[in-house]
Design an enzyme around this catalytic site. Structure first.
Site, short mmCIF file in Angstrom:
data_model
loop_
_atom_site.label_atom_id
_atom_site.label_comp_id
_atom_site.label_asym_id
_atom_site.label_seq_id
_atom_site.Cartn_x
_atom_site.Cartn_y
_atom_site.Cartn_z
N GLU A 70 0.84 -1.19 0.00
CA GLU A 70 0.00 0.00 0.00
C GLU A 70 0.88 1.25 0.00
O GLU A 70 1.75 1.38 0.87
CB GLU A 70 -0.92 -0.03 1.23
CG GLU A 70 -1.93 -1.18 1.16
CD GLU A 70 -2.42 -1.66 2.52
OE1 GLU A 70 -2.17 -0.98 3.54
OE2 GLU A 70 -3.03 -2.75 2.57
N LEU A 99 -6.01 -1.92 -1.13
CA LEU A 99 -5.87 -1.95 0.33
C LEU A 99 -6.37 -3.31 0.86
O LEU A 99 -7.51 -3.43 1.30
CB LEU A 99 -6.69 -0.80 0.94
CG LEU A 99 -6.22 -0.16 2.24
CD1 LEU A 99 -7.16 0.95 2.67
CD2 LEU A 99 -5.99 -1.14 3.35
N GLU A 101 -4.40 -6.66 2.75
CA GLU A 101 -3.17 -7.33 3.14
C GLU A 101 -3.17 -8.81 2.81
O GLU A 101 -2.14 -9.37 2.42
CB GLU A 101 -2.90 -7.13 4.64
CG GLU A 101 -2.56 -5.69 5.04
CD GLU A 101 -3.76 -4.76 5.06
OE1 GLU A 101 -4.91 -5.25 5.01
OE2 GLU A 101 -3.55 -3.53 5.14
N GLY A 126 0.52 -3.60 12.97
CA GLY A 126 -0.84 -3.97 13.36
C GLY A 126 -1.73 -4.37 12.19
O GLY A 126 -2.84 -4.84 12.39
N PHE A 127 -1.22 -4.19 10.96
CA PHE A 127 -2.04 -4.52 9.79
C PHE A 127 -1.59 -5.79 9.09
O PHE A 127 -2.03 -6.09 7.98
CB PHE A 127 -2.08 -3.33 8.83
CG PHE A 127 -2.45 -2.06 9.53
CD1 PHE A 127 -3.47 -2.05 10.48
CD2 PHE A 127 -1.76 -0.88 9.30
CE1 PHE A 127 -3.80 -0.89 11.16
CE2 PHE A 127 -2.10 0.29 9.99
CZ PHE A 127 -3.11 0.28 10.92
N TYR A 129 -2.16 -8.65 10.44
CA TYR A 129 -3.07 -9.74 10.83
C TYR A 129 -4.11 -10.11 9.78
O TYR A 129 -4.46 -11.28 9.68
CB TYR A 129 -3.71 -9.42 12.19
CG TYR A 129 -2.67 -9.12 13.24
CD1 TYR A 129 -1.69 -10.07 13.57
CD2 TYR A 129 -2.59 -7.89 13.86
CE1 TYR A 129 -0.70 -9.79 14.50
CE2 TYR A 129 -1.61 -7.60 14.79
CZ TYR A 129 -0.66 -8.55 15.10
OH TYR A 129 0.32 -8.26 16.01
N PRO A 130 -4.62 -9.17 8.99
CA PRO A 130 -5.52 -9.63 7.91
C PRO A 130 -4.82 -10.62 6.96
O PRO A 130 -5.49 -11.37 6.27
CB PRO A 130 -5.89 -8.33 7.19
CG PRO A 130 -5.75 -7.26 8.22
CD PRO A 130 -4.57 -7.71 9.08
N HIS A 170 -0.24 0.76 15.57
CA HIS A 170 0.93 1.23 14.83
C HIS A 170 2.21 1.02 15.62
O HIS A 170 3.24 1.59 15.29
CB HIS A 170 0.80 2.72 14.51
CG HIS A 170 -0.27 3.04 13.51
ND1 HIS A 170 -1.60 2.91 13.79
CD2 HIS A 170 -0.19 3.46 12.22
CE1 HIS A 170 -2.30 3.27 12.72
NE2 HIS A 170 -1.47 3.59 11.77
C1 TPP Z 1 -5.97 -3.15 7.72
C2 TPP Z 1 -5.30 -1.84 7.53
N1 TPP Z 1 -4.37 -1.71 6.57
C3 TPP Z 1 -3.72 -0.55 6.40
C4 TPP Z 1 -4.01 0.53 7.17
C5 TPP Z 1 -3.27 1.83 6.98
N2 TPP Z 1 -4.19 2.82 6.45
C6 TPP Z 1 -4.85 3.66 7.26
S1 TPP Z 1 -5.94 4.59 6.45
C7 TPP Z 1 -5.55 3.91 4.98
C8 TPP Z 1 -6.29 4.33 3.75
C9 TPP Z 1 -7.75 4.18 3.92
O1 TPP Z 1 -8.42 4.68 2.82
P1 TPP Z 1 -10.01 4.75 2.79
O2 TPP Z 1 -10.58 3.45 3.18
O3 TPP Z 1 -10.37 5.26 1.44
O4 TPP Z 1 -10.39 5.77 3.92
P2 TPP Z 1 -9.98 7.33 4.04
O5 TPP Z 1 -8.68 7.38 4.74
O6 TPP Z 1 -9.92 7.89 2.67
O7 TPP Z 1 -11.03 7.95 4.88
C10 TPP Z 1 -4.55 2.95 5.14
C11 TPP Z 1 -3.94 2.19 4.05
C12 TPP Z 1 -4.98 0.35 8.18
N3 TPP Z 1 -5.29 1.34 9.01
N4 TPP Z 1 -5.60 -0.83 8.33
#
Ligand code: TPP
Ligand code: MG
Lengths: 373, 418
Positions: A70, A99, A101, A126-127, A129-130, A170
């Site tokens: 990502e 997005l 994992e 923390g990500f 685990y998926p 995190h």
């Molecule tokens: C399972 C997981 N993977 C990665 C992340 C890191 N991360 C946090 S926000 C984000 C993007 C999320 O995008 P979206 O779903 O479009 O929501 P937005 O931030 O645009 O509100 C990522 C990759 C996370 N929080 N959780």
């Protein structure tokens, strides 16, 4: 099915890699791999940059190496560890993934079956685990299930550990889950020079490697000369699974890995200055398999061992080290093996993390207890 | 065919004809949208038959002004949080700027028996559910991991693990249906989240069990640095068809349309119609979080285009046009926003670090002997001050030296903090 093929000629003709084989093509975005000039000492570079240069070298050396995760492409990763790689090697080799994992690891398995060497980035500890099923039930087992026919040279990079004042999920230390899984190799780097070498070695490994990066040390610098691996054969990974004495001492042994190596070194410094004690510090580097040779040698001399990590203590790497040292060096021990770890609680809100994380004081307390025994 | 539901044109004109609301005229469509021109059409009969204007026909003038007030206060709360982060009072902030209408519109559609499952950017929904903004600030300050009672507010804890909450919402909705509740669940998630397995599993489950859950996707065009086109080959709302339930795409910057569509979706779910997917087309006007630098991956003119669709401007223009908002009233509302911001600033600064002893509280319901031992040992040694801030640094070369909740990445300007 073999792992990746090494086709240096292909690399030279694919137009996107470096042309001189040094991995240095775009000096603007990725400094030349040998910044040291004949006239001066090597420049200090950060751990993050050292990883970046290692990834660059690995990609330049083998067109089968691809980076996926990502935000790893345009953005260069949230920690900028993959900065400049997409510009250099193109979108086909540095993939901004959806997005997901589980899909990052699951598709890496398929790509590896096809002869590629995927380097997956999990954005934060923390990500991961998926992706747990894909790592533990699939990635770790396919070689065994296929009676050795399938090789999965997949590297999974995970920035891990706390200390950056982050929000939940995190700051975790998930290493024990993976050490507990047969079929996986688990390593943690602690300094720029190691990070640079180890990432390249991990990518050359024909076994899957969980590659843990101490995120709060990303910006620590030390002088080092980047060195592309020249040996890309299976022997290239020799040394990846060795622990190392990073400070010699006589009175007690401290063992850490990843972010706590620095903490152990600081503790040794303070102990020498304040208590006149000489503490040996060992960086495990490899958590599975463990290389306990240097630890046993050290404990046979010092008689005292303190193991330090951020992960909770219950069924942890330190538990394994303590058990094995007790089995193999029992008569050399002057005190029980002691541990300084995170608590067996969820990782707390950031304003409490200094209480949770092992620090110099807690390490020196443990050393005192080892001496009081 | 429900390309984009609207009740307020970007120019602030109220749409009163059902046919116009469900397929707005060309001049009101999202000109120059990144996802324009794919020519996809929806085939959900329920959604197409929607009489959108009728769904909000009950709103009085006071109600309309109240919606605008929500938008204004929520934006001000968000702006204040951003500056608190800059001043080092918060470790991080995830701004909702640009998404106020999607959140207030959907949030105000919720009834007392409904349960919302947010991700981490739903400060506007939290507001509508009566959650004290201070509790939200505390999470980003690093003094709390939760902070409100989900049952009391009908608002679950934030979910930072992207997508996970959609399954919780589905299970909760299944429970509601079993209990004969007259409520429904609503799950908020993003365009990026729509790629996660959890979200797709939630769609599948909600479909086969007919769970009373509304999946509310705020497609703000970006998942950190990745455009929505990296998450889905089709429009996100079209996915519901494959899972067997209806969906609509609504103009997420139109507070009235978001309110109307969510009212309809909740009513459908509550009436036993099963799940509904709402895709609210909106825009993340700010950075992903305060640790992010969007100039690395998106063009400034894109923001400019969306600025012309600002959800607050639209509602304000409409209220002025119909005589519900004059300078006097606007000033009054702004004063109220100032007071809110001032109050939050003071309360945020005063938020103490938690007592370290809470580290060991609530790990489990029942006692855990190991935790008890660690608690006792900690208490025995921690009479003195907490360890002086800062990870030990080797050579002072740009290494993290922590003060308060300052995030490492801020210092270095190159690090995302989530
Ligand atoms: C399972 C997981 N993977 C990665 C992340 C890191 N991360 C946090 S926000 C984000 C993007 C999320 O995008 P979206 O779903 O479009 O929501 P937005 O931030 O645009 O509100 C990522 C990759 C996370 N929080 N959780
Ligand atoms: Mg998004």
């Amino acid at each position: 099915m073999t792992g990746a093929m090494i086709v240096t000629d292909e690399q030279r003709t694919d137009g996107s890699g470096s042309t001189d084989g040094s991995g240095a093509a775009d000096a603007a975005s990725v400094p030349a791999t040998s910044p040291a000039t004949a006239s001066g000492p090597p420049a200090p570079i950060t751990l993050a940059k050292a990883l970046n240069l290692g990834l660059h070298a690995a990609m330049a050396a083998d067109p089968k190496v691809i980076v996926m995760g990502e935000d790893v492409g345009t953005l260069g990763g949230v920690f900028r560890v993959t900065d400049g790689l997409q510009r250099e090697f193109g979108e086909a080799r540095v993939i901004d993934t959806p997005l997901a994992e589980s899909a990052i690891v699951g598709t890496a398995i398929g790509l590896a079956m096809r002869g590629y060497r995927p380097v997956c980035e999990i954005q934060f500890d923390g990500f991961v685990y998926p992706a747990f099923d894909q790592i533990v039930s699939q990635l770790a087992k396919l070689h065994y299930r296929s009676a050795g026919r399938i090789r999965l040279p997949v590297t999974i990079r995970i920035p891990f550990g706390g200390g950056i004042g982050a929000v939940e999920h995190h700051s975790e230390s998930p290493e024990a889950y993976f050490c507990h899984t047969a079929g996986l190799k688990v390593v943690a780097c602690s300094n720029p020079a190691d990070a640079h070498q180890m990432i390249q070695q991990a990518i050359r490994s024909d076994d899957p490697v969980i590659f843990l990066e101490p995120k709060r040390r990303y910006w620590e610098k030390s002088p080092m000369v980047p060195q592309p691996l020249t040996d890309l054969s299976a022997t290239a990974t020799e040394g990846l699974h060795r622990s190392a004495v990073v400070r010699a001492g006589r009175d007690a042994t401290l063992v850490g890995y990843g972010p706590t190596v620095r903490t152990c070194l600081d503790a040794a410094e303070v102990s020498a200055a304040d208590d006149g004690r000489s503490l040996e510090v060992i960086d495990l580097r490899s958590l599975s398999p463990l290389d306990l040779g240097p630890v046993l040698d050290s404990v046979r001399r010092t008689g005292r061992l303190v193991v330090v990590h951020e992960a909770p203590s219950n069924v942890s790497v330190s538990a394994e080290v303590a058990a094995r040292v007790t089995e193999e060096a029992f008569y050399s021990l002057e005190a029980p093996v002691l541990r300084v770890t995170g608590f067996d609680t969820p990782y707390p809100p950031a304003r409490l993390e200094d209480h949770y994380l092992p620090d110099v004081d807690r390490i020196l307390d443990a050393v005192d207890r080892a001496f009081d025994f | 065919m429900t390309e984009l539901m609207q009740l307020l044109t970007p120019g602030g004109r109220r749409i009163t004809q059902a046919s116009e609301a469900t397929s707005p005229a060309a001049d009101t469509a999202l000109a120059g949208q990144p996802d324009d021109g794919r020519g996809m059409t929806a085939t959900e009969p329920d959604a197409a038959d929607l009489d959108l204007p009728a769904l909000v026909a009950d709103l009085t003038g006071a109600d309309l002004v109240a919606l605008y007030r929500d938008l204004l206060l929520v934006r001000r709360f968000d702006e204040e949080a951003t500056s608190l982060q800059r001043q080092g009072e918060l470790g991080l902030w995830a701004s909702l700027r640009g998404q106020e209408a999607a959140q207030v519109g959907s949030g105000r559609a919720l009834g007392p028996h409904d349960m919302a499952f947010p991700s981490y950017r739903e400060h506007g929904v939290a507001w509508c559910r009566g959650v004290d903004p201070e509790a939200i600030l505390a999470i980003f300050r690093g003094t709390s991991l939760g902070g409100w009672d989900p049952d009391e507010h009908g608002f679950a804890l934030y979910s930072i693990v992207v997508g996970a909450q959609t399954l919780h919402a589905t299970g909760y909705a299944m429970g509601m249906a079993r209990d004969g509740s007259d409520g429904a669940a609503i799950a908020y998630f993003g365009d990026g989240a729509s790629s996660e397995g959890d979200v797709n599993e939630a769609f599948g489950w909600a479909g086969v069990f007919g769970a009373p859950v509304v999946f509310f996707c705020q497609n703000n065009q970006w998942a950190i640095s990745e455009p929505a086109s990296r998450q889905s080959r089709t429009e996100i709302f079209h996915r519901a068809t494959g899972f067997g339930f209806p969906s609509v795409r609504v103009d997420g910057n139109d507070v009235l349309a978001c309110l109307a569509v969510t009212r309809w979706a909740l009513a459908t779910a509550r009436a036993g119609g099963g799940p509904v997917l709402v895709e609210a087309l909106t825009y993340r006007m700010g950075a992903h979080t305060t640790a992010d630098d969007p100039s690395r991956y998106r063009a400034a003119d894109e923001l400019e285009r969306w600025r012309r669709r600002d959800p607050l401007d639209r509602m304000r223009t409409h209220l002025v046009a119909i005589g519900l908002l004059d300078d006097e009233r606007q000033r009054h509302l702004e004063l109220e926003a100032d007071t809110l911001a001032q109050d939050l600033r003071v309360r945020c600064r005063a938020l103490p670090d938690p007592d370290p002893a809470i580290l060991f509280d609530h790990v489990q319901v029942t006692d855990n002997a190991l935790v008890a031992v660690q608690r006792a040992a900690f208490a025995a040694t921690s009479g003195d001050a907490p360890p002086a801030g800062g990870t030990a640094s080797g050579d002072g070369t740009g290494i993290v030296e922590r003060e308060g909740a300052v995030v490492a990445g801020e210092r270095h300007g190159t690090e995302e903090a989530w």
